[in-house]
Design a protein around this motif. Structure first.
Motif, PDB file in Angstrom:
ATOM      1  N   THR A  23       0.539  -1.176  -0.054  1.00 15.66           N
ATOM      2  CA  THR A  23       0.150   0.117  -0.212  1.00 15.66           C
ATOM      3  C   THR A  23       1.011   1.481  -0.142  1.00 15.66           C
ATOM      4  OG1 THR A  23      -1.939  -1.256   0.861  1.00 15.66           O
ATOM      5  CG2 THR A  23      -1.871   1.058   1.026  1.00 15.66           C
ATOM      6  N   ILE A  24       2.059   1.497   0.791  1.00 12.60           N
ATOM      7  CA  ILE A  24       2.654   2.755   0.720  1.00 12.60           C
ATOM      8  C   ILE A  24       3.516   2.291  -1.043  1.00 12.60           C
ATOM      9  CG2 ILE A  24       4.529   3.308   2.329  1.00 12.60           C
ATOM     10  CD1 ILE A  24       1.843   3.477   3.552  1.00 12.60           C
ATOM     11  N   ALA A  25       3.672   1.720  -1.149  1.00 14.86           N
ATOM     12  CA  ALA A  25       4.903   1.523  -2.186  1.00 14.86           C
ATOM     13  C   ALA A  25       3.892   2.511  -3.081  1.00 14.86           C
ATOM     14  CB  ALA A  25       5.921   0.772  -2.701  1.00 14.86           C
ATOM     15  N   GLU A  26       2.523   1.721  -3.571  1.00 17.00           N
ATOM     16  CA  GLU A  26       1.791   2.330  -4.788  1.00 17.00           C
ATOM     17  C   GLU A  26       1.188   2.720  -4.774  1.00 17.00           C
ATOM     18  OE1 GLU A  26       1.901   0.541  -7.379  1.00 17.00           O
ATOM     19  OE2 GLU A  26       3.627  -1.036  -6.818  1.00 17.00           O
ATOM     20  N   THR A  27       0.939   4.338  -3.018  1.00 12.41           N
ATOM     21  CA  THR A  27      -0.069   4.819  -2.884  1.00 12.41           C
ATOM     22  C   THR A  27       0.496   6.243  -2.486  1.00 12.41           C
ATOM     23  OG1 THR A  27      -0.430   4.428  -0.885  1.00 12.41           O
ATOM     24  CG2 THR A  27      -2.233   3.739  -2.660  1.00 12.41           C
ATOM     25  N   LYS A  28       0.369   6.743  -3.123  1.00 13.09           N
ATOM     26  CA  LYS A  28       0.935   9.072  -2.590  1.00 13.09           C
ATOM     27  C   LYS A  28       0.755   8.969  -1.012  1.00 13.09           C
ATOM     28  CE  LYS A  28       0.697   9.871  -7.738  1.00 13.09           C
ATOM     29  NZ  LYS A  28       0.547  11.057  -8.619  1.00 13.09           N
ATOM     30  N   PRO A  30      -1.262   7.869   1.960  1.00 15.53           N
ATOM     31  CA  PRO A  30      -1.986   6.543   2.667  1.00 15.53           C
ATOM     32  C   PRO A  30      -2.987   6.886   4.199  1.00 15.53           C
ATOM     33  CG  PRO A  30       0.579   5.941   2.615  1.00 15.53           C
ATOM     34  CD  PRO A  30       0.122   7.257   1.709  1.00 15.53           C
ATOM     35  N   ALA A  31      -3.179   6.777   4.771  1.00 11.73           N
ATOM     36  CA  ALA A  31      -3.403   6.621   6.174  1.00 11.73           C
ATOM     37  C   ALA A  31      -4.013   5.342   6.309  1.00 11.73           C
ATOM     38  CB  ALA A  31      -4.779   7.901   6.677  1.00 11.73           C
ATOM     39  N   LEU A  32      -3.689   5.655   7.775  1.00  8.35           N
ATOM     40  CA  LEU A  32      -4.725   4.204   8.595  1.00  8.35           C
ATOM     41  C   LEU A  32      -5.572   4.699   9.288  1.00  8.35           C
ATOM     42  CD1 LEU A  32      -2.201   1.314  10.455  1.00  8.35           C
ATOM     43  CD2 LEU A  32      -4.306   2.516  11.601  1.00  8.35           C
ATOM     44  N   LEU A  33      -6.668   3.929   9.278  1.00 12.67           N
ATOM     45  CA  LEU A  33      -7.790   4.246  10.105  1.00 12.67           C
ATOM     46  C   LEU A  33      -7.503   3.568  11.596  1.00 12.67           C
ATOM     47  CD1 LEU A  33     -10.305   3.068   7.761  1.00 12.67           C
ATOM     48  CD2 LEU A  33     -10.404   5.585   8.584  1.00 12.67           C
ATOM     49  N   ARG A  63      -0.106   8.733   7.735  1.00  9.25           N
ATOM     50  CA  ARG A  63      -0.839   9.381   9.280  1.00  9.25           C
ATOM     51  C   ARG A  63      -2.285   8.804   9.461  1.00  9.25           C
ATOM     52  NH1 ARG A  63      -1.923  14.817   6.998  1.00  9.25           N
ATOM     53  NH2 ARG A  63      -2.094  14.229   4.696  1.00  9.25           N
ATOM     54  N   LEU A  64      -2.254   9.057  10.841  1.00 10.16           N
ATOM     55  CA  LEU A  64      -3.665   8.144  11.174  1.00 10.16           C
ATOM     56  C   LEU A  64      -4.545   8.562  11.160  1.00 10.16           C
ATOM     57  CD1 LEU A  64      -2.788   6.724  14.839  1.00 10.16           C
ATOM     58  CD2 LEU A  64      -2.233   5.294  12.169  1.00 10.16           C
ATOM     59  N   LEU A  65      -5.771   9.024  11.269  1.00 14.71           N
ATOM     60  CA  LEU A  65      -7.258   9.468  11.059  1.00 14.71           C
ATOM     61  C   LEU A  65      -8.279   8.901  11.709  1.00 14.71           C
ATOM     62  CD1 LEU A  65      -9.123  11.196   9.462  1.00 14.71           C
ATOM     63  CD2 LEU A  65      -9.201   9.299   7.524  1.00 14.71           C
ATOM     64  N   HIS A  66      -8.850   9.275  12.551  1.00 16.27           N
ATOM     65  CA  HIS A  66     -10.244   8.541  13.562  1.00 16.27           C
ATOM     66  C   HIS A  66     -11.274   9.356  12.907  1.00 16.27           C
ATOM     67  CE1 HIS A  66     -12.241   7.924  17.562  1.00 16.27           C
ATOM     68  NE2 HIS A  66     -13.290   7.201  15.942  1.00 16.27           N
ATOM     69  N   PHE A 131      -6.411  12.151   0.875  1.00 20.15           N
ATOM     70  CA  PHE A 131      -6.148  10.535   0.493  1.00 20.15           C
ATOM     71  C   PHE A 131      -6.332  10.152  -0.729  1.00 20.15           C
ATOM     72  CE2 PHE A 131      -6.657  11.799   5.674  1.00 20.15           C
ATOM     73  CZ  PHE A 131      -5.114  11.975   5.719  1.00 20.15           C
ATOM     74  N   ASP A 132      -5.183   9.312  -0.697  1.00 15.19           N
ATOM     75  CA  ASP A 132      -5.924   8.574  -1.991  1.00 15.19           C
ATOM     76  C   ASP A 132      -5.941   7.085  -2.011  1.00 15.19           C
ATOM     77  OD1 ASP A 132      -3.367   7.734  -1.863  1.00 15.19           O
ATOM     78  OD2 ASP A 132      -2.659   8.170  -3.492  1.00 15.19           O
ATOM     79  N   ALA A 133      -5.804   6.475  -0.166  1.00 19.14           N
ATOM     80  CA  ALA A 133      -5.528   5.158   0.511  1.00 19.14           C
ATOM     81  C   ALA A 133      -6.452   5.077   1.783  1.00 19.14           C
ATOM     82  CB  ALA A 133      -4.670   4.258  -0.062  1.00 19.14           C
TER      83      ALA A 133
END
Length: 305
Positions: A23-28, A30-33, A63-66, A131-133
């Motif tokens: 995911t990190i390699a293929e997206t610009k 990303p965030a983690l829920l 980054r983290l997203l809640h 965010f794209d992912a």
């Protein structure tokens, strides 16, 4: 038996770390829920392992997203903030209350569940932060709609999910191409079960909010569930409340999440209970999933996690 369990957990861990790195390699962007719930705690621990370097401070490439409904159990929010402070991760909190004030979320009553409204706030956060992912802690064993979903789940320009229009994922090969205005949801622990989660928590000695373990709480019995007595879920006329030893198998909005009777105060004791459970945690404890057979799928089509 312990060796077999460890090999199984090692395999799951390796697969999840591969998906996170992919995911990190293929997206610009990303965030983690991250809500502070058990599945997001496991996902975050896996992500930390994926990017940990010997003798180097932890630097996470996301980054983290809640998405905060404002109706969360306070123990979970306190734990969320503790994890962020301890690890130095960057947390973005998108508030459903802000969506209500903007008029993009309209509730019939002030004490209505805000769980489904999270979809609107999530889509607004995606647009605001570009965010794209988004990596999330959903698992296929939780619910039928989630069992249909791919690990890399594409959403159209409206943030919607089409279960009939998904890409094949053969031999762990993932198509990560995004068309303009599309968004990707990624579920690195899709293949884990509730039992796997608890075995991993025990093995890795992961901390969790206290409400996941047995504690005393005032509840009423309603429609076959133990409903906590709170300002958001008050006792109804003629209902009799009682103090029960309970724990939460899954944690969401106060208005839609119920505990189960339990005396389990350790991960090992919860593993024994989980091995004997006949209903998934969402089916057994979530009022919002009981609204209809297709409740989760309808929310996911609208942009839900």
């Amino acid at each position: 038996m312990a060796a077999i369990v460890n090999r199984h957990l090692d395999w799951l861990e390796a697969e999840s770390i591969y998906i996170i790195r992919e995911t990190i390699a293929e997206t610009k962007n990303p965030a983690l829920l991250f809500s502070g719930g058990k599945d997001s705690v496991v996902l975050f621990a896996l992500a930390c392992k994926a990017f940990a370097l010997p003798n180097r401070p932890l630097q996470l490439p996301f980054r983290l997203l809640h998405v905060d409904t404002g109706h969360n159990y306070p123990e979970v929010i306190a734990f969320r903030d503790e994890i962020v402070a301890r690890t130095g991760a960057e947390l973005i909190v998108a508030h459903v209350e802000d969506s209500i004030q903007r008029g993009t979320v309209v509730l019939r009553h002030d004490n209505d569940s805000r769980n489904a409204a999270q979809a609107v706030t999530l889509l607004e956060a995606i647009e605001q932060y570009q965010f794209d992912a988004l990596m999330g802690g959903a698992r296929r064993d939780e619910e039928k709609a989630r069992a249909k979903e791919r690990i890399f789940s594409f959403r159209d320009q409206f943030g919607q999910w089409d279960p009939k229009n998904q890409r094949p994922e053969l031999w762990s090969l993932y198509n990560t191409r995004l068309h303009p205005n599309e968004n990707m949801r990624v579920f690195p622990i899709s293949n884990w079960t509730e039992l796997d989660i608890w075995q991993y928590i025990e093995r890795e000695q992961l901390a969790l909010p206290s409400i996941y373990y047995a504690h005393e709480r005032e509840v009423v019995e309603r429609n076959g569930l133990l409903v906590p007595v709170t300002p958001l879920t008050p006792k109804q006329p003629k209902e009799i409340s009682q103090q029960r030893s309970v724990r939460f198998r899954t944690v969401g909005d106060i208005s839609c999440t119920c505990p189960v009777p339990s005396q389990a105060k350790t991960a090992a004791e919860i593993i024994l209970e989980t091995a004997q459970a006949t209903l998934s945690e969402r089916r057994a404890t979530r009022l919002d999933d009981r609204a209809s057979e297709a409740a989760m799928e309808e929310r996911k089509r609208a942009g839900y996690f």
